[in-house]
Design an enzyme around this catalytic site. Structure first.
Site, short mmCIF file in Angstrom:
data_model
loop_
_atom_site.label_atom_id
_atom_site.label_comp_id
_atom_site.label_asym_id
_atom_site.label_seq_id
_atom_site.Cartn_x
_atom_site.Cartn_y
_atom_site.Cartn_z
N GLU A 221 0.73 -1.29 0.11
CA GLU A 221 -0.06 -0.08 0.01
C GLU A 221 0.98 1.06 -0.06
OE1 GLU A 221 -2.41 3.35 1.82
OE2 GLU A 221 -0.44 2.49 2.56
N ASP B 179 -7.98 1.72 8.02
CA ASP B 179 -6.71 2.06 8.19
C ASP B 179 -6.38 3.27 9.03
OD1 ASP B 179 -4.27 2.41 7.38
OD2 ASP B 179 -4.69 3.39 5.22
ZN LIG Z 1 0.74 4.61 5.59
#
Ligand SMILES: [Zn+2]
Ligand SMILES: *[C@@H]1O[C@H](CO)[C@@H](O)[C@H](O)[C@H]1NC(C)=O
Length: 382
Positions: A183, A230
């Site tokens: 990511e 997240d």
């Molecule tokens: Zn990050």
């Protein structure tokens, strides 16, 4: 003649898809992670709290931790790797491997292309810089939350599906965990230096049609809702509702947060009994909700979706419904060396864990199948 049956048929169809909420008893029995989230020795979280840059041994060790967890604790989940390679701005032309792990639990006897799924997602790679960066909120904690949620609903799924006839299984609802690699950017965020794993997986799934005839054309179409976690684990998160098309799902999660707080199950709440006991003035205090847009009307046109780039983007541009659980502003430790285990707010971590677990349980319609008595802990003691 035919038309007159239509309202009845619609009514029957609607009955099958009624969303029913979990009872207070069930919310009370949602297990917390306990010692398994101990930052030094916890079986679930501690192994993730290390550097795990894509293509390095630390990354492979964390992936192995996930594989071991599912293999040993949740054997009913089907595990698949999705592997890709890419050069990066720092790889000097060398191709770096990116490995996504996909763990799926479908109703027994169903064909993969006939199951619609709740898909719970987090990334497990860590950022190359600053050197030694652990990424506790980014996203070690979200990964651990997903492992805990999976094992907390596993036995209930078994019980629910065992009791169902094949006609009832027609609805074919499954659950999937995506632990994504790559990511983070290696240098600075661009369309090509970020989201390596997510981009490759979304592309692959788009071009992998299920064998005909299937209910869903591709594995992308099988995603009923893509829930991306997240930057969770820092104090006082503010998570808005980003997308109008999934505001209904956001509100379902927000309603569970409200109820967990009312039941005094939220450890970070000023009204949790342990906190009230420690202060003189026992009066109720205002709740600082994580999900701040619970009251936002469906017809509101000010949704801020699109401002935060994350692993959902390659899926969203292909038409997948996204529920993005990420706070804004980002926590202070974001992409700083201080995003480590010691800076986690463990009460907030535990609260997110219960909230996500309850959301998954409610989505999978597990009321009556989840009870504290025979959750995973007891099973391992037998
Ligand atoms: Zn990050
Ligand atoms: C994908 O990567 C995993 C982890 O490195 C490895 O075990 C697996 O064999 C790879 N699969 C393929 C098809 O290359």
């Amino acid at each position: 003649m035919l038309l007159s049956f239509l309202p009845l048929l619609l009514w029957i169809a609607a009955l099958g898809s009624t969303y029913s909420t979990l009872s207070d008893d069930t919310l009370n029995s949602i297990p917390g992670p306990g010692d398994d989230f101990n930052i030094k020795s916890g079986a679930l979280l501690a192994p993730i709290l290390r550097t795990r840059v894509s293509g390095t041994p630390g990354n492979a060790a964390v992936l192995q931790h996930f594989v071991d967890f599912f293999t040993n604790t949740l054997p009913e989940w089907r595990l698949e790797f999705h592997n890709s390679t890419s050069t990066t701005p720092v790889s000097e032309g060398k191709k770096i491997p990116f490995v996504n792990l996909i763990a799926t639990r479908d109703p027994p006897g169903s064909r993969s292309g006939d199951v619609g799924r709740l898909v719970l997602v987090a990334h497990y790679d860590s950022k190359l810089t600053p050197t030694g960066f652990i990424g506790a909120i980014d996203s070690a904690v979200p990964c651990a939350i997903l492992l805990h949620a999976a094992r907390s609903i596993d036995a209930a799924l078994t019980r629910k599906w065992e009791g169902m006839g094949s006609d009832e299984l027609d609805e074919r609802k499954g659950v999937q965990i995506l632990l994504l690699d790559g990511e983070e950017s290696f240098v600075s965020w661009t369309d090509t230096d970020s989201l390596y794993g997510a981009r490759a997986l979304a592309e692959h799934w788009e071009s992998s049609p299920h064998v005909a005839p299937s209910t869903y054309r591709t594995p992308l179409d099988s995603i009923d809702l893509f829930v991306l976690l997240d930057l969770l684990g820092a104090s006082a998160p503010n998570v808005p509702s980003y997308f109008k098309p999934t505001h209904w799902a956001y509100k379902n999660m927000a309603a569970i947060e409200r109820r967990l707080r009312e039941l005094r199950l939220f450890k970070s709440s000023a009204n949790h009994p342990a906190r009230v006991a420690k202060r003189k003035n026992k009066g109720l205090r205002a709740e600082g909700y994580f999900l701040i847009d619970a009251e936002k009307p469906d017809h509101d046109n000010n949704f801020m979706g699109g401002f935060v780039e994350d692993d959902h983007v390659p899926f969203m541009v292909r038409g997948v419904d996204i529920l993005h659980i990420i706070p804004v502003p980002f926590p202070k430790v974001w992409h700083e060396i201080t995003d480590d285990a010691e800076h986690l707010n463990m009460d907030v971590v535990e609260d997110w864990t219960k909230l996500v677990t309850a959301f998954a349980a409610e989505w999978m319609e597990l009321e009556g199948f989840l009870n504290g008595k025979d959750e995973y802990h007891d099973k391992t003691e037998l």
